[in-house]
Design a protein around this motif. Structure first.
Motif, mmCIF file in Angstrom:
data_model
loop_
_atom_site.group_PDB
_atom_site.id
_atom_site.type_symbol
_atom_site.label_atom_id
_atom_site.label_comp_id
_atom_site.label_asym_id
_atom_site.label_seq_id
_atom_site.Cartn_x
_atom_site.Cartn_y
_atom_site.Cartn_z
ATOM 1 N N LYS A 100 35.938 45.166 -120.576
ATOM 2 C CA LYS A 100 34.586 45.085 -120.002
ATOM 3 C C LYS A 100 33.556 44.795 -121.095
ATOM 4 C CE LYS A 100 31.117 47.546 -117.348
ATOM 5 N NZ LYS A 100 30.709 48.769 -116.697
ATOM 6 N N THR A 104 31.057 41.622 -121.008
ATOM 7 C CA THR A 104 29.604 41.813 -121.071
ATOM 8 C C THR A 104 29.024 41.043 -122.250
ATOM 9 O OG1 THR A 104 29.819 43.981 -120.036
ATOM 10 C CG2 THR A 104 27.786 43.562 -121.270
ATOM 11 N N THR A 108 26.341 37.903 -121.868
ATOM 12 C CA THR A 108 25.045 37.916 -122.551
ATOM 13 C C THR A 108 24.898 36.687 -123.445
ATOM 14 O OG1 THR A 108 24.996 40.325 -122.497
ATOM 15 C CG2 THR A 108 23.546 39.244 -124.087
#
Length: 141
Positions: A100, A104, A108
């Motif tokens: 995860k 992420t 971004t």
């Protein structure tokens, strides 16, 4: 694609971005150089993050090339837009990583690259998912 391979792909793009933002800065007006420097530093930080992710996985980070080709006839803005488009594409495989934290991080980075590519090119992306081909958007049956 494994997480390590995806990290290496993103790292290679960040190495290239760091180099090319130096070229962009050299070709830019003096008034634009502080902005270019900030973006150069942002790519250096991402490069360092990716190196740390790889080292944490006991993988040898891909090395930077001594130099990267620079397209002739492109303005600094056009060159920067292409760099950001390439960075965005390089992070796509990492967005599917099992971790995860990596997903992420990739998301971004991709959002930043898409926003910067749009600012540099002054045009909106032609697809809602830049960096993905139509076949990537079609679910497997």
């Amino acid at each position: 694609m494994s997480a390590v391979t995806a990290l290496q792909t993103a790292l290679a793009a960040e190495h290239r971005a760091v180099y090319l933002y130096g070229v962009i800065g050299a070709r830019s007006a003096i008034s634009a150089r502080p902005r270019v420097t900030r973006l150069w530093e942002r790519h250096k930080l991402r490069r360092d993050d990716l190196i740390a992710y790889l080292q944490a996985r006991k993988a040898e980070p891909v090395a930077s090339a001594a130099a990267y080709p620079v397209a002739d006839g492109k303005t600094p803005a056009e060159l920067a837009a292409q760099v950001e488009a390439d960075v965005l594409t390089a992070y796509v495989p990492l967005a599917g990583a099992p971790s995860k934290a990596l997903r992420t991080y990739a998301a971004t980075a991709m959002q930043d690259a898409a926003a910067l590519q749009t600012r540099w090119s002054r045009t909106a992306p032609t697809t809602p998912f830049p960096g993905l081909t139509p076949s990537d958007l079609t679910p497997d049956a």
